[in-house]
Design a protein around this motif. Structure first.
Motif, PDB file in Angstrom:
ATOM      1  N   PRO A  71       0.843  -1.196   0.000  1.00 51.65           N
ATOM      2  CA  PRO A  71       0.000   0.000   0.000  1.00 51.65           C
ATOM      3  C   PRO A  71       0.878   1.246   0.000  1.00 51.65           C
ATOM      4  O   PRO A  71       2.025   1.195   0.433  1.00 51.65           O
ATOM      5  CB  PRO A  71      -0.799  -0.108   1.308  1.00 51.65           C
ATOM      6  CG  PRO A  71      -0.235  -1.226   2.087  1.00 51.65           C
ATOM      7  CD  PRO A  71       0.785  -1.943   1.256  1.00 51.65           C
ATOM      8  N   GLY A  72       0.346   2.332  -0.489  1.00 50.89           N
ATOM      9  CA  GLY A  72       1.064   3.601  -0.458  1.00 50.89           C
ATOM     10  C   GLY A  72       1.955   3.806  -1.668  1.00 50.89           C
ATOM     11  O   GLY A  72       2.082   2.935  -2.526  1.00 50.89           O
ATOM     12  N   ARG A  79      11.680   2.517  -1.908  1.00 54.21           N
ATOM     13  CA  ARG A  79      11.438   3.182  -0.623  1.00 54.21           C
ATOM     14  C   ARG A  79       9.992   3.676  -0.584  1.00 54.21           C
ATOM     15  O   ARG A  79       9.509   4.258  -1.559  1.00 54.21           O
ATOM     16  CB  ARG A  79      12.406   4.364  -0.507  1.00 54.21           C
ATOM     17  CG  ARG A  79      12.339   5.153   0.772  1.00 54.21           C
ATOM     18  CD  ARG A  79      13.495   6.174   0.737  1.00 54.21           C
ATOM     19  NE  ARG A  79      13.442   7.035   1.897  1.00 54.21           N
ATOM     20  CZ  ARG A  79      12.715   8.153   1.947  1.00 54.21           C
ATOM     21  NH1 ARG A  79      11.996   8.526   0.910  1.00 54.21           N
ATOM     22  NH2 ARG A  79      12.726   8.886   3.041  1.00 54.21           N
ATOM     23  N   ILE A  80       9.318   3.464   0.539  1.00 51.74           N
ATOM     24  CA  ILE A  80       7.929   3.890   0.661  1.00 51.74           C
ATOM     25  C   ILE A  80       7.882   5.420   0.716  1.00 51.74           C
ATOM     26  O   ILE A  80       8.512   6.042   1.567  1.00 51.74           O
ATOM     27  CB  ILE A  80       7.254   3.290   1.916  1.00 51.74           C
ATOM     28  CG1 ILE A  80       7.355   1.761   1.899  1.00 51.74           C
ATOM     29  CG2 ILE A  80       5.807   3.747   2.019  1.00 51.74           C
ATOM     30  CD1 ILE A  80       6.705   1.074   0.725  1.00 51.74           C
ATOM     31  N   ALA A  81       7.139   5.991  -0.213  1.00 46.69           N
ATOM     32  CA  ALA A  81       7.229   7.437  -0.411  1.00 46.69           C
ATOM     33  C   ALA A  81       6.046   8.213   0.154  1.00 46.69           C
ATOM     34  O   ALA A  81       6.090   9.424   0.250  1.00 46.69           O
ATOM     35  CB  ALA A  81       7.368   7.737  -1.897  1.00 46.69           C
ATOM     36  N   ARG A 110       6.286  -2.385  -6.063  1.00 50.67           N
ATOM     37  CA  ARG A 110       5.346  -1.446  -6.677  1.00 50.67           C
ATOM     38  C   ARG A 110       4.103  -1.309  -5.804  1.00 50.67           C
ATOM     39  O   ARG A 110       3.838  -2.130  -4.931  1.00 50.67           O
ATOM     40  CB  ARG A 110       4.908  -1.937  -8.074  1.00 50.67           C
ATOM     41  CG  ARG A 110       6.003  -2.189  -9.071  1.00 50.67           C
ATOM     42  CD  ARG A 110       6.806  -0.951  -9.444  1.00 50.67           C
ATOM     43  NE  ARG A 110       6.068   0.122 -10.068  1.00 50.67           N
ATOM     44  CZ  ARG A 110       6.225   0.541 -11.322  1.00 50.67           C
ATOM     45  NH1 ARG A 110       7.101  -0.062 -12.116  1.00 50.67           N
ATOM     46  NH2 ARG A 110       5.548   1.565 -11.792  1.00 50.67           N
ATOM     47  N   ASN A 111       3.334  -0.275  -6.076  1.00 48.20           N
ATOM     48  CA  ASN A 111       2.051  -0.086  -5.386  1.00 48.20           C
ATOM     49  C   ASN A 111       1.126  -1.275  -5.670  1.00 48.20           C
ATOM     50  O   ASN A 111       1.117  -1.814  -6.780  1.00 48.20           O
ATOM     51  CB  ASN A 111       1.427   1.213  -5.880  1.00 48.20           C
ATOM     52  CG  ASN A 111       0.003   1.367  -5.419  1.00 48.20           C
ATOM     53  OD1 ASN A 111      -0.920   1.003  -6.132  1.00 48.20           O
ATOM     54  ND2 ASN A 111      -0.179   1.875  -4.222  1.00 48.20           N
ATOM     55  N   ASP A 156       4.829   5.999  -7.995  1.00 45.15           N
ATOM     56  CA  ASP A 156       3.847   4.943  -8.278  1.00 45.15           C
ATOM     57  C   ASP A 156       2.427   5.321  -7.860  1.00 45.15           C
ATOM     58  O   ASP A 156       1.610   4.463  -7.557  1.00 45.15           O
ATOM     59  CB  ASP A 156       4.253   3.633  -7.566  1.00 45.15           C
ATOM     60  CG  ASP A 156       4.289   2.465  -8.552  1.00 45.15           C
ATOM     61  OD1 ASP A 156       4.347   2.709  -9.768  1.00 45.15           O
ATOM     62  OD2 ASP A 156       4.253   1.308  -8.098  1.00 45.15           O
ATOM     63  N   LYS A 157       2.143   6.618  -7.858  1.00 47.89           N
ATOM     64  CA  LYS A 157       0.838   7.070  -7.360  1.00 47.89           C
ATOM     65  C   LYS A 157      -0.194   7.251  -8.468  1.00 47.89           C
ATOM     66  O   LYS A 157      -1.321   7.671  -8.200  1.00 47.89           O
ATOM     67  CB  LYS A 157       0.999   8.408  -6.617  1.00 47.89           C
ATOM     68  CG  LYS A 157       1.737   8.267  -5.297  1.00 47.89           C
ATOM     69  CD  LYS A 157       1.815   9.600  -4.559  1.00 47.89           C
ATOM     70  CE  LYS A 157       2.610  10.622  -5.338  1.00 47.89           C
ATOM     71  NZ  LYS A 157       2.942  11.836  -4.563  1.00 47.89           N
ATOM     72  N   ALA A 158       0.175   6.951  -9.704  1.00 50.39           N
ATOM     73  CA  ALA A 158      -0.764   7.177 -10.807  1.00 50.39           C
ATOM     74  C   ALA A 158      -1.978   6.252 -10.715  1.00 50.39           C
ATOM     75  O   ALA A 158      -1.925   5.197 -10.081  1.00 50.39           O
ATOM     76  CB  ALA A 158      -0.055   6.969 -12.150  1.00 50.39           C
ATOM     77  N   VAL A 159      -3.047   6.645 -11.371  1.00 51.17           N
ATOM     78  CA  VAL A 159      -4.275   5.854 -11.498  1.00 51.17           C
ATOM     79  C   VAL A 159      -4.896   5.526 -10.134  1.00 51.17           C
ATOM     80  O   VAL A 159      -5.350   4.429  -9.882  1.00 51.17           O
ATOM     81  CB  VAL A 159      -4.068   4.575 -12.352  1.00 51.17           C
ATOM     82  CG1 VAL A 159      -5.408   4.059 -12.862  1.00 51.17           C
ATOM     83  CG2 VAL A 159      -3.170   4.851 -13.545  1.00 51.17           C
TER      84      VAL A 159
END
Ligand SMILES: [Zn+2]
Length: 335
Positions: A71-72, A79-81, A110-111, A156-159
């Motif tokens: 998640p995230g 690295r978790i962003a 990946r997310n 990796d925050k797209a969509v």
């Protein structure tokens, strides 16, 4: 069981549990491991469980690569962003490095929405060039795959299709903004809608909702009632379908997928949802954007995260044909 070159490991990190499996080259799952997620104990505790799980999977044989869904947001170094609502202190965790260390293999993180989308793309064996996945569960996640590439955007925050605002000023979303599609069409939102609307109806579902405590109805009950033609369920479903269709219509204009896949826990009971969204989403986008788009149910169930992660790791050392072949065999064996 183990191939002499080793297996591909898939890792699915969730707020409730951490799951992993070994995917062999013949598509079989040779070992599985699971740990509860110490979600409120901070990232060190979570990493310790991940290391223990990977040690268990490593004891069955060598590991070629590990793919992981989390998640995230996650940056290019693994690295978790960003903050993950379901794991406290997750931001800043060097997940990729920790997974690589514990497994002795390269790690690809990946997310989780993107990983689920990747799984649905891979098991279609090249029949989709550009696939949009929408996962309907406790929230709404998504991912977009074009020719095997995940559209990740920054970190990796797209969509994040669940937080597309479809009704400005509308129902409050878990993210704090009003009007997100997630506030209308995620599992808990469907249940809440039904509970709130129940006083205006006299259907069996409405009567059941009024007898129980607040929020007593869940999405599964709504869809069961829908199958029987319950008037409250019909109304709630129409609201969820329109909200989803608005979001997916916007996504069609932005992404131009050839295939839209609906998955997640909600879809199990919602037998007509895919057809209803296919009929409604084109109303919310210019005509050419929806022409020829296929709307499909997910081919994978709850194991999409694990399989997608393993396949994503495997993709680094396989040809596209090899990847599709492995995905097909694994899907057949998972049943
Ligand atoms: Zn939101």
């Amino acid at each position: 069981m183990g191939d002499k070159d080793g297996a591909f490991v898939g890792l699915d990190i969730g707020g409730q549990s951490i799951k992993g499996f070994r995917l062999e080259r013949d598509g079989s799952i040779s070992a599985r491991a699971t740990r509860p997620t110490p979600a409120s104990s901070g990232s060190k505790a979570v990493l310790a469980e991940i290391a223990s799980l990977l040690a268990e999977l490593r004891s069955s044989g060598a590991i070629v690569a590990v793919g992981a869904g989390t998640p995230g947001g996650v940056d290019l170094s693994g690295r978790i962003a960003g903050d993950a609502v379901n794991i406290s202190g997750w931001r800043g965790t060097e997940l990729g490095a920790a997974v690589a260390r514990a497994s002795g293999a390269p790690a690809y993180v990946r997310n989780d929405g993107n990983i689920a989308a990747y799984a649905e793309w891979a098991v279609r064996g090249g029949s989709s060039r550009a696939l949009l996945f929408v996962g309907l569960g406790t929230g709404i996640g998504g991912g977009y795959i074009e020719e095997g590439c995940i559209l990740g955007g920054v970190d990796d925050k797209a969509v994040e299709i669940g937080h597309l605002i479809v009704y400005p000023g509308g129902r409050l979303c878990a993210c704090g903004r009003p009007g997100c599609v997630e506030a209308y069409a995620a599992g808990p939102s469907i249940g809440r809608l039904a509970t709130e609307m129940a006083p205006r109806f006299d259907s069996p579902l409405a009567l059941a909702a009024r007898k129980g405590p607040a929020g007593a109805i869940n999405a599964r009950e709504v869809y069961e009632a829908l199958a029987a033609g319950d008037t409250l369920a019909v109304e709630v479903n129409a609201i969820a379908v329109e909200a989803l269709s608005r979001a997916i219509g916007a996504a069609l204009a932005f992404l131009a997928p050839d295939t839209v896949v609906l998955g997640g826990g909600v879809i199990k009971g919602a037998v007509r949802l895919v057809d209803e969204v296919a009929a409604t989403a084109p109303q919310f986008v210019y005509a050419a954007a929806s022409e020829g788009v296929r709307f499909e149910r997910a081919l994978l169930g709850p194991e999409a995260g694990l399989l997608g992660a393993a396949l994503y790791g495997a993709s680094r050392s396989l040809s596209k044909e090899g990847l599709f072949d492995l995905a097909e065999k694994a899907r057949a064996k998972l049943g």
